[in-house]
Structures are given as C-alpha cells and as structure tokens.
Design an enzyme around this catalytic site. Structure first.
Site, PDB file in Angstrom:
ATOM      1  N   VAL A  60       0.854  -1.184   0.000  1.00  0.00           N
ATOM      2  CA  VAL A  60       0.000   0.000   0.000  1.00  0.00           C
ATOM      3  C   VAL A  60       0.892   1.236   0.000  1.00  0.00           C
ATOM      4  O   VAL A  60       1.811   1.352   0.812  1.00  0.00           O
ATOM      5  CB  VAL A  60      -0.943   0.015   1.232  1.00  0.00           C
ATOM      6  CG1 VAL A  60      -1.738   1.319   1.273  1.00  0.00           C
ATOM      7  CG2 VAL A  60      -1.895  -1.181   1.193  1.00  0.00           C
ATOM      8  N   GLY A 105       4.355   4.077   3.089  1.00  0.00           N
ATOM      9  CA  GLY A 105       3.929   2.832   2.459  1.00  0.00           C
ATOM     10  C   GLY A 105       4.068   1.682   3.431  1.00  0.00           C
ATOM     11  O   GLY A 105       4.601   1.839   4.541  1.00  0.00           O
ATOM     12  N   LYS A 106       3.561   0.552   3.078  1.00  0.00           N
ATOM     13  CA  LYS A 106       3.746  -0.654   3.883  1.00  0.00           C
ATOM     14  C   LYS A 106       3.426  -1.855   3.006  1.00  0.00           C
ATOM     15  O   LYS A 106       2.611  -1.754   2.084  1.00  0.00           O
ATOM     16  CB  LYS A 106       2.787  -0.651   5.089  1.00  0.00           C
ATOM     17  CG  LYS A 106       3.234  -1.543   6.219  1.00  0.00           C
ATOM     18  CD  LYS A 106       4.328  -0.874   7.040  1.00  0.00           C
ATOM     19  CE  LYS A 106       4.803  -1.721   8.183  1.00  0.00           C
ATOM     20  NZ  LYS A 106       5.741  -0.959   9.038  1.00  0.00           N
ATOM     21  N   GLY A 107       4.074  -2.975   3.316  1.00  0.00           N
ATOM     22  CA  GLY A 107       3.797  -4.186   2.555  1.00  0.00           C
ATOM     23  C   GLY A 107       3.651  -5.362   3.495  1.00  0.00           C
ATOM     24  O   GLY A 107       4.082  -5.311   4.654  1.00  0.00           O
TER      25      GLY A 107
END
Ligand code: NAD
Length: 416
Positions: A60, A105-107
C-alpha cells in the site's frame, strides 16, 4: 476505495482529532484519509515438497506527496489489507514528523516464515518483488524490514529489482547488509532516537538526565540500545523486563553485563545483578523515565493509573491504548508518542537511501551527528506545537505531520 477495517478506523480517530485542531478543509481531509494506491498480488511458490502454494501479498502506498513511499514489509499469518493500509498511513505521518522527504507505504505477505525453509522464503520474496516491480523503485517506493523480515530478505529484494532493471540499484530498499549499501549506525538508530527524546524531555521538564531513573520494557533492538545509550549519559537503568520476566536493582543495573546475559539466555529473567520483576511491577515503579519498547497495547486502562513515571517514551509502536493515554495525560505524565519517539529508525533508512543514491558513505559519527540534529528538530517542532495548541505530544505530532502533508498537497494542486 474507502478502507473501513478496525485498524484503519483506529488510525482515523487519531487523524480526525488533529485535523479538527488544524481546521483542515474538507477536500484535503478527504484526500489524506484515502490511500493513494493499494496493490494485492498472488505469489505462487513451489514448496520443498514439490507442491505449489499461492500466497497473498499487499503493498500500500498511502501517500507520495512528499516523496517516494517508505515503509517495511512484514511476513505474518495475520497480515490483512486493513492493517497494511493503516500502517502505511502511520508511516506517512511518521516520515512527516521526522521531516524527511518520503511519503508512507507498507507491505505484507500472509505467510508463516517460521514454518518455511530458507529457499521457500527466498522464492516467495523474489516472486512478491517481481509482482510489485512496476510500483517500487528509488524514486517511487522504498521498502524496508518489518516483522519477520531482515537484512537477508532486503538483499533478495534489492537483487530481484536490480536483475529486472538491468543494473545494481541499492537505493530501492533500506535495511540492507553493510556490504550491499547499508548504513553504519542503522542498527542502533531507533534506540539512539529514544535516548535523544528522553534526554530532551528531561530538559523540558527540568530534571537532570544524569542520575535519572529509567525502566525499560523489552530488551531487544530498541530497548537494549536505549538502555545502553541512556546509561552512557549517566542515567540509572533500574528495571528491565521482557517476554519471560525481568530484573530490578534500585542502585542501577549493569547494562553491559545484562546485554551479555540476554544474548546468552534470550531473557533478562534470572540475571544475577538484581531481583526478579514482572511487567506490571515495572510499570508501577517510581522512575523518571519509562520506556515501553516491546509490543503494542502494553499500557492499558487497567494499569496506566499505577504509572508513576514523569515521562513515557514510546520506543515500541502503539504500546499505549487510547484509554491509557487519556489517563496518563490527565495525571500530567508526558507521553512522547511512537511516531516521534521511534522515528529515528526511518530517519536512518532515509540516510541509507541518500548514501546509496550518491554512492558515498558516511562514517558512523556522521550518521549519529545527523540523527541527533534531525531528532532534536523533530522533538522541538512537536513540543512547540503542543504548547501553541495546548494539546498533548501525540496530538501535536499528528498536527505537525498532517500540516506538512496538507501543505504540499495544497501547493501541488489537483492534477487533471
Ligand atoms: P525485538 O524483537 O528486537 O525485541 C522485542 C523485545 O520485546 C524482546 O526483548 C522481547 O523479549 C520483548 N517482549 C516480547 N513479548 C513481550 C511481552 N509479552 N512482555 C514484555 N516484553 C516482551 O524488537 P525491536 O526491534 O526492539 O522492536 C520493539 C518495538 O519497537 C516494536 O513495537 C517495533 O515495531 C518497534 N520499532 C522498532 C524499530 C527498529 O528499528 N527495530 C523501529 C521502530 C519501531
């Protein structure tokens, strides 16, 4: 695309409070409460037993207004799109508080890496990176380690991306091994930032950090480095607890010996230089500085009233529930929020990205000096905002962050 899961709702509650204080206009409010991009991918992997498994992964990119998205990748069976989106939003605010030119962001991948072989984890990592390859890059989105991901996994991310673009691109990911474009000082960076904000909080409240008493929950990367560095400037670390137990010594623990003991026994429990102590006893100690540096939701409505510290410095992410925070604030305890207190981790990641991009590496002293300057800048910006708006440090940190992202969003205007 309006996310509405429980973790994102918790993020929104904090956002809304600060946005109201800022009198944020409805249009910008709407933009900042929607993720810019959510990516979901299926990652087929041939397992060691010959069977094919398909794992779900997310990335995201919540905001890219200030620069490339920045945030970790976690491998965990409990990963959800709701959680990844909320964490990407929190990264946006953390980067903005730290005043570094990154969005958030992040995953995450839904998997249990503790039940996978090294080869399976490598194959999954490479396939995940291949699936999101168009969305990441030094100018677009720069991942980093998070829960259950480490330097080796970042090296695989960097290699997969580099093989696709046809040249070595170290700046696509941070948290890499030193030999592959990592930065000196990164391992200690989060604990160093915790030490800096604890020291500045003491200055603000008018007590001397030299001789101040400190209790630390969690003695992993963040807790142990915070304790070592605070002891190094003369503070007295009187209590440490972890997943198994803890230790208390009113005269001050020998932090170097405790560190050796913990690396051998994997817990502070049983350390001969003090008496046994539980987490709940640690929270209730009469200390100047309390550092929760273990997990989320440790200080709750039930135990917060027992806290007698002058300052709580959130080394961990989300260690204080909203109810606990209210109680602490009402009783005059200064709480330094996670998005400020542990932001030096991402600031060191920013330094790694800068060094990779110009291909010239700083000494550890240079990294530490720059970290010191950035953390002091961030701390005093939030403190000033908290005094100007007559609000607590958590709300002030959100006000600083949202104001910065809102300002550039307004300046850049609508595209088409
Ligand atoms: P770590 O795994 O190195 O250490 C975690 C510590 O918490 C260990 O000492 C463990 O024993 C202890 N712990 C686990 N369960 C516990 C329990 N139930 N009660 C008491 N103690 C318990 O992790 P870390 O890297 O030090 O991260 C700690 C926190 O800081 C996490 O919330 C993490 O998200 C946050 N954080 C870390 C960094 C970083 O750079 N490492 C950056 C920002 C935020």
């Amino acid at each position: 695309m309006a996310p509405n899961g429980p973790v994102f709702s918790a993020m929104l509650e904090e956002f809304d409070g600060a946005a109201r204080l800022l009198n944020l206009e409805p249009g910008i409010w709407k933009i900042l409460t929607h993720p810019k991009r959510q990516i979901a991918v299926s990652c087929p992997v041939q397992m060691d037993n010959g069977e094919i498994e398909v794992f779900t992964g997310y990335r995201v990119q919540y905001s890219m207004s200030l620069g490339p998205a920045k945030g970790g990748i976690r491998y965990h069976p409990g990963v959800t799109l709701d959680e990844v989106t909320a964490l990407a939003a929190w990264m946006t605010w953390k980067c903005a508080v730290a005043h570094i030119p990154f969005g958030g962001g992040k995953g995450g991948i839904i998997c249990d890496p503790t039940r996978m072989s090294r080869r399976e984890v490598e194959a999954l990592t490479r396939r995940y990176v291949a699936e999101i390859i168009d969305a990441i890059g030094p100018e677009k989105d720069v991942p980093a380690p998070d829960v259950n991901t480490n330097e080796q996994i970042m090296a695989w991310v960097m290699d997969t991306y580099s093989m696709h673009v046809g040249h070595t691109s170290t700046a696509v990911v941070t948290g890499k091994p030193l030999e592959l474009g990592g930065s000196l000082g990164r391992r200690e960076a989060t604990g160093r930032g915790v030490m800096i904000v604890a020291r500045e909080s003491a200055k603000h409240l008018g007590f001397d950090v030299q001789g101040a008493t400190v209790a630390v929950q969690g003695f992993g990367n963040v807790g142990s480095v915070s304790a070592q560095l605070l002891a190094g400037i003369g503070a007295r670390i009187i209590a440490v607890t972890d997943w198994k137990g803890g230790v208390y010594n009113a005269g001050g623990l020998d932090v170097a010996k405790l560190t050796d003991y913990v690396s051998l026994h994997k817990t502070a429990e049983g350390f001969p230089g003090g008496e046994p102590l539980t987490n709940e006893q640690l929270f209730a100690l009469e200390v100047d500085i309390l550092i929760p540096a273990a997990l989320e939701n440790q200080l709750t409505g039930e135990n917060a009233s027992a806290v007698r510290a002058k300052v709580v410095v959130e080394g961990a992410n989300g260690p204080t529930t909203p109810d606990a925070h209210r109680r602490l604030h009402e009783r005059g305890v200064l709480v330094i929020p996670d998005i400020l207190a542990n932001s030096s981790g991402v600031t060191a990641s920013y330094f790694e990205w800068v060094q990779d991009r110009y291909g010239y590496f700083w000494t550890e002293q240079e990294v530490n000096d720059r970290l010191e300057a950035k953390m002091c800048e961030a701390f005093y910006a939030v403190l000033k905002t908290s005094l100007d708006y007559k609000t607590d440090m958590r709300m002030a940190a959100y006000v600083v962050a949202i104001n910065r992202v809102a300002t550039v969003t307004r300046m850049r205007g609508m595209y088409a």
